[in-house]
Design an enzyme around this catalytic site. Structure first.
Site: not given
Ligand code: MTE
Ligand code: HPA
Ligand code: MOS
Length: 759
Positions: A312, A717
């Site tokens: 990434r 993210e």
């Molecule tokens: N938001 C909250 N409130 N708490 C969390 O732990 N994790 C983040 C983001 N937002 C997180 C958050 C991360 S690292 C990711 S990858 C995404 O939420 C995962 O959830 P989603 O794929 O449903 O957006």
């Molecule tokens: N994001 C988070 N977790 C992962 C990914 C990514 O792109 N690829 C594999 N595990």
């Molecule tokens: Mo988020 S770092 O992809 O859990």
């Protein structure tokens, strides 16, 4: 998919919002403990590198209430918790690889006893010199990989102007409010049920089975919600679950393992720190024509997910810019730090900082305004829109978010006001910074881009929704529930939300890479749609019409003529009477993904999420302190599934990114012992660090071009990257192009002095 939406797309509050506020929401540690529950505490390594010569459990076992002391020798299956490949131990066998590494476990009647006993276990250790910096690190954990386009050396040689640079950015502790925790409950015939605070129940299942020597079907993992995860519970939750399961297996009793904050901070991985070096060639106008760059990540002691993070980082190293000839190298090296892991952005934020450093230098060297230089280098428009690895960016969205963020902030006016302020203040200086991001959505490992769901309609018309995604506060459960409510056209309150469970939806991917609602939203849609079609068939036979003529509206099911109507519940009951199944599974796999990591080529992302930010800061040139005065954020969410949730994600991610780049500093002593083990020494942003002017909004009228669920876009993210606007504003205020992060007062003071010396 472009039809008007009623429930999906509306700003409903988080399904647990009120329960979070009242304390009614049950996190793992709030669940009633099964009778006979024991508590475990980790025994951890006191050095960063060394040999474990002996472990003497006697002092612990002598304490009343201590039931067992377990170490590597007590593992019935494999002592291996590697999420990818093999070769990462649960408990140290001989060589200690980082400070705080798990050596064993004490199991006792109470948690206090377990913690005291764990501290009493005598470890005989032969300390060895640790590798603590990227300068000393020799061994690659993964990579280096090289992304190439054109002939970078030749382009650099013929460039009118050149510059070079280098900088560093630190890691980041997740600081989830709820720490790592698991409760393992042994069942019949060696079976094990684990309640785990995890983003990845399936991996928990696999690692527990591997450590205990069981089949996957004998291990089930459940998670209703996490009190935050941020990537920190993607792989690390699995070994915590395995440790709890090992203790439950050894004692035959339920065992809870909840890490104290200090142990959690020492024993679990963090965001990867990165070091950058680059050379660039450009025109007198500031158009960058050549780039040679090297990015090195500190992977810590083991691989964990560093391969994905490097992938990434390299695919985001050019961010939303186009450079004709380039060679960018990225890999992760082994050190004696805790193994670094997923953290919101997953290497993307680190990758995207590269071009900010380049742009700052180019603007300075050409004497041009940085936003003009930025715009000149955007992908698309007159420039190529293809990334060096072969995927198309949407140039018009890049330009739109940039223009809108500048407009929202009143950029030109602020510039003039800041110049006036700085001319009259001897010690305080203001600065303005912008940042634009293109964040690729999909797991970098193509096969992870799949999801399943299981939907049941009950005979009163209420619905149970299970899917493979986990809830960590990000609002995934409400978004997926909105999708199902939209399909059935029933009130959201009729959707019952099931905890994520490996027995209900199997073989899942982690909830990560911001793909939760994209993947699980489609899977749940498929399941609900299958049931809806069956129900429509039954309704059609009742109404004497064709199934396509049956409408689902406001909790009702209507036929073509006015008096044909049933409630959704009445129709469900009728289906049951007619022996028509009211359950369905749904499945989704993201189409058209391919990736060749060796060549750094392919189509790894389904689409990109775009965003831009402007931040204004004020710094104190005598103390190095700073404040963020305002932030204006514009984030593309496609056609948002839930604008209230998405705005919360944008704001939260920005503040979290700001913490990473400014106040959050991990500090190890000369022997490699992490000394920032709690909120007194590790400073995450507080409510007073939120900029007094904080305007975050969703880019309007931009349905996703890719066929995502209801044309929405991922948001978890991408907005974290927008915090780079604060970093840029701090450089502007200090008057420097290079500024290592986190921008502690020491670093900012140093930068001010460098700038002063030049003036
Ligand atoms: N938001 C909250 N409130 N708490 C969390 O732990 N994790 C983040 C983001 N937002 C997180 C958050 C991360 S690292 C990711 S990858 C995404 O939420 C995962 O959830 P989603 O794929 O449903 O957006
Ligand atoms: N994001 C988070 N977790 C992962 C990914 C990514 O792109 N690829 C594999 N595990
Ligand atoms: Mo988020 S770092 O992809 O859990």
């Amino acid at each position: 998919m472009n039809a008007p939406l009623r429930i999906a797309g509306s700003a409903l509050r988080h399904d647990s919002a009120l329960r979070h506020c009242t304390g009614e929401a049950r996190f793992l540690d709030d669940m009633p403990e099964p009778s006979g529950t024991l508590h475990a505490a980790l025994i951890t390594a006191p050095v960063a590198h060394g040999l474990l010569v002996a472990l003497d459990p006697a002092p612990a076992l002598a304490m009343p209430g201590v039931v067992a002391v377990l170490s590597a020798a007590d593992i019935p299956g494999q002592n291996d918790i590697a999420p990818i490949g093999r070769g990462e131990v649960l408990f140290v066998e001989r060589e200690i690889q980082h400070y705080g590494q798990a050596v064993g476990l004490v199991v006792a009647e109470t948690r206090d006893t377990a913690l005291r006993a764990a501290a009493a276990v005598r470890l005989e250790v032969e300390e060895l010199p640790p590798v603590l910096s990227l300068d000393e690190a020799r061994e690659w954990l993964v990579g280096p990989f090289t992304m190439r386009q054109g002939d970078a050396d030749a382009a650099l040689a013929r460039a009118a102007l050149t510059a070079q640079g280098g900088f560093e950015v630190g890691g980041q502790e997740h600081f989830y409010l709820e720490g790592q925790i698991a409760l393992a409950i042994p069942g019949e015939g060696g079976e094990m049920l684990i309640h785990s605070s995890t983003q990845h129940p399936t991996e928990g299942q696999h690692i527990v089975a591997r450590v205990l020597g069981l089949d996957y079907t004998q291990v089930q993992v459940q998670c209703r919600r996490m009190g935050g995860a941020f990537g920190g519970k993607e792989s690390n939750a699995s070994w915590v679950a395995a440790a709890a399961a090992l203790a439950a297996r050894a004692t035959g009793r339920p065992v809870k393992l909840r890490l104290p904050r200090k142990t959690d901070m020492a024993a679990t991985g963090k965001r990867h720190p990165f070091r950058y070096r680059w050379r660039a060639g450009f025109t007198p106008e500031g158009r960058i024509t050549a780039l040679i760059a090297e990015l090195i990540a500190d992977g810590g002691h083991s691989l964990d997910m560093s391969g994905g993070v490097v992938m990434r980082a390299i695919t985001h190293a050019l961010n939303c810019y186009a450079v004709a000839d380039l060679r960018v190298t990225c890999g992760a090296k082994r050190t004696h730090h805790v193994s670094n892991t997923a953290f919101r952005g997953f290497g993307g934020p680190q990758g995207a900082l590269l071009m900010e450093d380049v742009l700052a230098h180019v603007a300075r060297a050409t004497g041009r305004d940085i936003e003009t230089v930025r715009a000149l280098n955007f992908a698309g428009g007159p420039n190529p829109s293809q990334t060096p690895y072969g995927q198309e960016l949407e140039g018009e969205l890049i330009r739109r978010v940039h223009a809108e963020a500048l407009a929202d902030s009143g950029w030109a006016r602020r510039r003039a006001e800041i110049a006036a302020f700085n001319a009259t203040h001897p010690t305080l200086r203001r600065g303005l910074g912008c940042f634009v991001a293109a964040f690729g959505i999909s797991f970098g490992i193509p096969h992870l881009n799949q999801a399943g769901a299981l939907v049941h309609v009950y005979t009163d018309g209420s619905v149970r929704l299970a899917h493979g995604g986990t809830e960590m506060g990000q609002g995934l459960f409400i978004k997926v529930a909105q999708v199902v409510a939209e399909v059935f056209q029933i009130p959201i309150e009729k959707i019952g939300l099931a905890a994520t469970h490996t027995g209900e939806v199997p073989n899942t991917s982690p909830t990560a890479a911001s793909t939760g609602s994209d993947l699980n939203g489609w899977a749940a849609f498929q399941a609900a749609q299958a049931i809806r079609e069956r129900m429509a068939g039954v309704a059609a036979s009742l109404f004497g019409c064709r199934p396509e003529e049956v409408r689902f509206e406001d909790g009702l099911v209507l036929g073509p003529s006015g008096n044909q109507r049933l409630t959704f519940g009445e129709l469900a009951k009728t289906c049951w009477m007619r022996r028509v199944s009211l359950s369905a599974t749904g499945f989704y796999a993201t189409p058209d993904l391919e990736w060749d990591m060796q060549a750094v080529r392919g189509r790894p992302f389904f689409y990109f999420s775009y965003g831009a930010a402007v931040a204004e800061v004020v710094i104190d040139t005598l103390t190095g302190e700073h404040r963020v005065l305002s932030a204006h954020l514009v984030q593309d969410c496609g056609r948002s599934l839930n604008p209230a949730i998405d705005r919360g994600q944008i704001e939260g991610a920005f503040i979290q990114g700001m913490g990473w780049l400014t106040t959050e500093e991990l500090w190890w002593d000369s022997r490699g012992r992490l000394r920032t083990l709690g909120p007194s020494t590790y400073k995450i942003p507080g409510s007073r660090d939120v900029p007094p002017v904080f305007a975050a909004r969703i880019l309007e009228a931009t349905p996703n071009r890719a066929n995502t669920i209801f044309r929405s876009k991922a948001v978890g993210e991408p907005p974290l990257l927008l915090a780079a606007a604060v970093w840029n504003a701090l450089k502007d205020a200090a008057g420097v192009s290079r500024l290592d992060a986190p921008v502690s007062p020491e670093r900012l003071l140093d930068a001010c002095q460098r700038a002063h010396a030049k003036r």
